[in-house]
Design a protein around this motif. Structure first.
Motif, short mmCIF file in Angstrom:
data_model
loop_
_atom_site.label_atom_id
_atom_site.label_comp_id
_atom_site.label_asym_id
_atom_site.label_seq_id
_atom_site.Cartn_x
_atom_site.Cartn_y
_atom_site.Cartn_z
N GLY A 135 0.79 -1.23 0.00
CA GLY A 135 0.00 0.00 0.00
C GLY A 135 0.82 1.28 0.00
O GLY A 135 0.28 2.36 0.18
N LYS A 136 2.16 1.18 -0.20
CA LYS A 136 2.99 2.39 -0.23
C LYS A 136 2.58 3.30 -1.39
O LYS A 136 2.42 4.50 -1.22
CB LYS A 136 4.48 2.03 -0.40
CG LYS A 136 5.07 1.25 0.74
CD LYS A 136 6.57 1.08 0.60
CE LYS A 136 7.01 0.45 -0.70
NZ LYS A 136 6.63 -0.95 -0.88
N THR A 137 2.41 2.68 -2.58
CA THR A 137 2.06 3.47 -3.75
C THR A 137 0.66 4.07 -3.58
O THR A 137 0.41 5.21 -3.96
CB THR A 137 2.16 2.60 -5.01
OG1 THR A 137 3.49 2.07 -5.08
CG2 THR A 137 1.88 3.39 -6.27
N THR A 138 -0.24 3.31 -2.95
CA THR A 138 -1.59 3.82 -2.67
C THR A 138 -1.52 5.05 -1.78
O THR A 138 -2.18 6.07 -2.05
CB THR A 138 -2.43 2.73 -1.97
OG1 THR A 138 -2.46 1.58 -2.81
CG2 THR A 138 -3.85 3.20 -1.69
N LEU A 139 -0.70 4.98 -0.75
CA LEU A 139 -0.56 6.12 0.17
C LEU A 139 -0.03 7.35 -0.58
O LEU A 139 -0.55 8.46 -0.42
CB LEU A 139 0.37 5.75 1.33
CG LEU A 139 0.59 6.83 2.40
CD1 LEU A 139 -0.74 7.26 3.02
CD2 LEU A 139 1.52 6.33 3.51
N LEU A 140 0.98 7.15 -1.43
CA LEU A 140 1.52 8.27 -2.20
C LEU A 140 0.45 8.85 -3.14
O LEU A 140 0.35 10.07 -3.30
CB LEU A 140 2.76 7.84 -2.99
CG LEU A 140 3.97 7.38 -2.15
CD1 LEU A 140 5.17 7.10 -3.04
CD2 LEU A 140 4.35 8.39 -1.09
N SER A 141 -0.35 7.97 -3.76
CA SER A 141 -1.40 8.45 -4.66
C SER A 141 -2.47 9.24 -3.91
O SER A 141 -3.03 10.20 -4.43
CB SER A 141 -2.07 7.27 -5.37
OG SER A 141 -1.12 6.55 -6.11
N LEU A 142 -2.75 8.84 -2.67
CA LEU A 142 -3.72 9.57 -1.85
C LEU A 142 -3.19 10.96 -1.54
O LEU A 142 -3.92 11.95 -1.64
CB LEU A 142 -3.94 8.82 -0.53
CG LEU A 142 -4.80 7.57 -0.61
CD1 LEU A 142 -4.58 6.70 0.61
CD2 LEU A 142 -6.28 7.95 -0.72
N ILE A 143 -1.92 11.03 -1.17
CA ILE A 143 -1.33 12.33 -0.84
C ILE A 143 -1.37 13.25 -2.05
O ILE A 143 -1.61 14.45 -1.94
CB ILE A 143 0.12 12.15 -0.31
CG1 ILE A 143 0.08 11.40 1.02
CG2 ILE A 143 0.82 13.50 -0.15
CD1 ILE A 143 1.45 11.00 1.56
N ALA A 144 -1.15 12.67 -3.25
CA ALA A 144 -1.14 13.47 -4.47
C ALA A 144 -2.54 13.75 -4.99
O ALA A 144 -2.69 14.35 -6.05
CB ALA A 144 -0.32 12.76 -5.54
N ASN A 145 -3.57 13.25 -4.25
CA ASN A 145 -4.94 13.53 -4.68
C ASN A 145 -5.33 12.81 -5.96
O ASN A 145 -6.25 13.23 -6.67
CB ASN A 145 -5.09 15.04 -4.93
CG ASN A 145 -6.17 15.63 -4.06
OD1 ASN A 145 -7.19 14.99 -3.82
ND2 ASN A 145 -5.96 16.85 -3.61
N ARG A 146 -4.62 11.73 -6.28
CA ARG A 146 -4.95 10.99 -7.50
C ARG A 146 -6.07 10.00 -7.23
O ARG A 146 -6.80 9.61 -8.12
CB ARG A 146 -3.72 10.24 -8.03
CG ARG A 146 -2.73 11.19 -8.67
CD ARG A 146 -1.52 10.48 -9.25
NE ARG A 146 -0.47 11.46 -9.47
CZ ARG A 146 0.83 11.23 -9.30
NH1 ARG A 146 1.24 10.04 -8.93
NH2 ARG A 146 1.71 12.18 -9.51
N ILE A 147 -6.16 9.53 -6.00
CA ILE A 147 -7.29 8.70 -5.58
C ILE A 147 -7.76 9.25 -4.24
O ILE A 147 -7.10 10.08 -3.62
CB ILE A 147 -6.90 7.21 -5.44
CG1 ILE A 147 -5.73 7.04 -4.45
CG2 ILE A 147 -6.51 6.61 -6.79
CD1 ILE A 147 -5.45 5.58 -4.09
N PHE A 148 -8.91 8.79 -3.78
CA PHE A 148 -9.46 9.34 -2.54
C PHE A 148 -9.74 8.24 -1.53
O PHE A 148 -10.04 7.10 -1.88
CB PHE A 148 -10.70 10.16 -2.84
CG PHE A 148 -10.37 11.33 -3.73
CD1 PHE A 148 -9.88 12.51 -3.19
CD2 PHE A 148 -10.48 11.22 -5.11
CE1 PHE A 148 -9.51 13.56 -4.00
CE2 PHE A 148 -10.12 12.28 -5.94
CZ PHE A 148 -9.64 13.45 -5.37
N ALA A 149 -9.65 8.59 -0.26
CA ALA A 149 -9.82 7.61 0.82
C ALA A 149 -11.29 7.51 1.22
O ALA A 149 -12.05 8.46 1.07
CB ALA A 149 -8.99 8.03 2.02
#
Lengths: 291, 291
Positions: free
Chosen positions: B41-55
C-alpha cells in the motif's frame, strides 16, 4: 565445443556501435553474473542470444551449432527479459502452459509452490501485475522451465528485501538439485556476489572482465594509510581508484599483490567489495572512452 | 499544526482493505524512508497524498488544511510515481517546462547539469527511455522542482550502482543547500540507511514503526552464542528473529538492552543492519495476520 559461445559479435543501432567485437563463452552448469552500467548493451546481448534481433557481425553457437533459426538450440535457451513481452490480457496460468509447450516442459508443481510462497495468484492477468510481481512471475518461469541455459535480465527489479532473499535461495536450491547455466544481469551486485561463480563485465561495448569470482576477489584490495607509504607500496600495481579521508589515502587495487614487498606497519590491507570493483572498473573505461 | 499529516486514513479496493486507519505526520525539512513489502500500500498512500485517488475514511492535511481539491497545498507537494504518468511522445524538455509551470518553478540550470551528469539527452521523448532512465528523469524533476514535500516512489528502480551513488549524493547536497522534506519509498533499505533520518514502516495495512533512524539503531541487536547462555540473556526482551549456525544461536532483538544484566563472556552483541530489522519486523506482522 560445449557451451553457449559468443564470437566476435558486433551490433550497431543507427550509427551507434552498441556491442563491439564481443567474445565470451558461457560454460554448462555455471551461474554467471552479466554486469554492466545502464544502457551498456546487456539487454541487447540477451536479445541477440534469444534470436529476437540479429548481429551485423559475429556469431552465437550452442555446443558448436549456430543459434540463428535453430529451433532445437532455442528450446534449450530461455531468456527472461526486462521488457514486458506478454500480452496484458493473458492469464498467468495460460502463459505458463504456453511456455511449457515451446520449451521441453516446465515443472508445474514447483511453479505453483513458488507462486504460493511469493503470494502470487496465477489466475490473474499479466497486465494486472505491479513491477515487482512481473519480475516474480518471470522469475518463477525461469526457475521452473526445462532449459539448459537460462538468462535472467534484472530478476529482482522492484522486489522487496524479503522477496529478493527468497529468490536467491530458490535459485541456489534448484541449481543444487539440477545444475544448469544461469546468466543473471543485475544492478544489485553485492547481493549476488556469493551466488554467481563467474562474472562477465561489459563496458563501452566490450567485455572488460571475464573471470571466476573467487579469482577476482583474491585480486581486489583496498590499501589505506599515509599517502607516502601507501603510494610506495602500490607502485607498479594496477590501481583502479583512489579516495582520500583527511590525511589518509586509500588505493583500490586490482592486481596480484607483490609477495616480496614488505607491508609497512602504518599501511592496512583489506578486501574490496565486488560492487566497488565494478564501480571503479566501469568508471575507468567510460572515462577512457570520453578522454 | 505544521507538516503533512495523515489522520485515520482507510482505503478499500473492491472488498480488500489496503490501508487500515493509518496515522502519521511528516515534519518539515526531514528525509523520510517509507518502507514496506511489495503490494503493502505504499504506492496507494503516495497516490492519496497526491490527490490521484481518494480515501473512504480519514484525511490528509498540509499545515492544517485538507489537501483535497486544494491547489495551493498540492503545488507544495510533488509526487514522483513508479507508474509512468507522462505521455510517451512528449519530449523531456517539455515535461520539465510543464512541471515548472504547475509547481512554484523548477531549477532549470540544475536540471540540465544533472541530465549531463547522468548522460540523459533531454531532447528525447519519454517513451524512448529504458526503466533506469525513466527513474533518472523522474529523479531529476524531484531534485529540482520547487516544492516543500517531495515524495519519491522507488527512485533507484533500474539504476546501476554508479548512478545510485550519484543520486544519493545529489539528494544529500540539494537537501543541505535547501532543506525540505523528502519521503522516499524504496526496497534498497541498506543503501538509504545513512541518508534517511526517520523511517516509517508499513505492514499489513498499518504503520508498524514510525521512528528516528538513530533511535532505531540503538535498539537493534544481534546476540550470538551458545543456546543456553543466549536465551538467558535475551529473556523478556523483544526478540523478532532467530537463526541457528551449528551449535550457535543468534537472536535478533529490537529493544533497549537491560543495563543491569551481565553479558557472559561466551555471548556476543553486534549491531543489526536496518534491512534485517525490516525483514524480521515485516515477516512478523505478515505471519501474525495469516495465523
Amino acid at each position: 565445443m560445449n557451451g553457449l559461445k559468443i564470437s566476435h559479435l558486433s551490433v550497431k543501432f543507427k550509427k551507434k556501435e552498441v556491442l563491439q567485437d564481443i567474445s565470451v563463452t558461457f560454460q554448462p552448469q555455471t551461474i554467471y553474473g552479466l554486469l554492466g552500467r545502464n544502457g551498456i548493451g546487456k539487454t541487447t546481448l540477451l536479445s541477440l542470444i534469444a534470436n529476437r534481433i540479429f548481429a551485423q557481425d559475429g556469431e552465437i553457437t550452442l555446443d558448436g551449432h549456430s543459434v540463428v533459426d535453430n529451433d532445437l538450440a532455442l528450446q534449450r535457451i530461455y531468456v527472461m527479459g526486462e521488457r514486458n513481452l506478454y500480452p496484458k490480457n493473458l492469464k498467468l496460468v495460460t502463459i505458463l502452459a504456453d511456455t511449457a509447450g515451446f520449451y521441453g516442459g516446465l515443472d508445474q508443481a514447483y511453479a505453483e509452490r513458488l507462486a504460493q510462497k511469493f503470494g502470487l495468484d496465477l489466475e490473474q492477468k499479466y497486465g494486472q501485475l505491479s513491477t515487482g510481481y512481473r519480475s516474480i512471475f518471470k522469475d518463477i518461469i525461469a526457475l521452473t522451465v526445462t532449459a539448459d541455459y537460462i538468462l535472467l535480465d534484472e530478476p529482482v527489479l522492484g522486489l522487496d528485501a524479503n522477496h529478493r532473499d527468497m529468490f536467491y535461495q530458490e535459485l541456489i536450491d534448484t541449481y543444487a538439485k539440477k545444475p544448469r547455466t544461469f546468466i543473471m544481469s543485475t544492478h544489485l551486485i553485492e547481493e549476488v556476489a556469493n551466488i554467481i561463480t563467474h562474472a562477465v563485465i561489459l563496458s563501452a561495448g566490450k567485455v572488460i572482465l571475464d573471470e571466476e569470482v573467487d579469482e577476482m576477489m583474491t585480486k581486489s584490495y583496498l590499501v589505506t594509510g599515509p599517502e607516502k607509504e601507501v603510494t610506495a607500496y602500490v607502485e607498479g600495481l594496477n590501481v583502479i581508484g583512489k579516495e582520500q579521508l583527511g590525511r589518509m589515502t586509500g588505493y583500490y587495487v586490482y592486481d596480484d599483490l607483490p609477495e616480496m614487498r614488505i607491508l609497512p606497519d602504518t599501511v592496512y590491507l583489506e578486501k574490496m567489495p565486488l560492487e566497488k570493483l565494478f564501480i571503479y572498473l566501469t568508471q575507468q573505461t567510460t572515462e577512457r572512452k570520453e578522454g
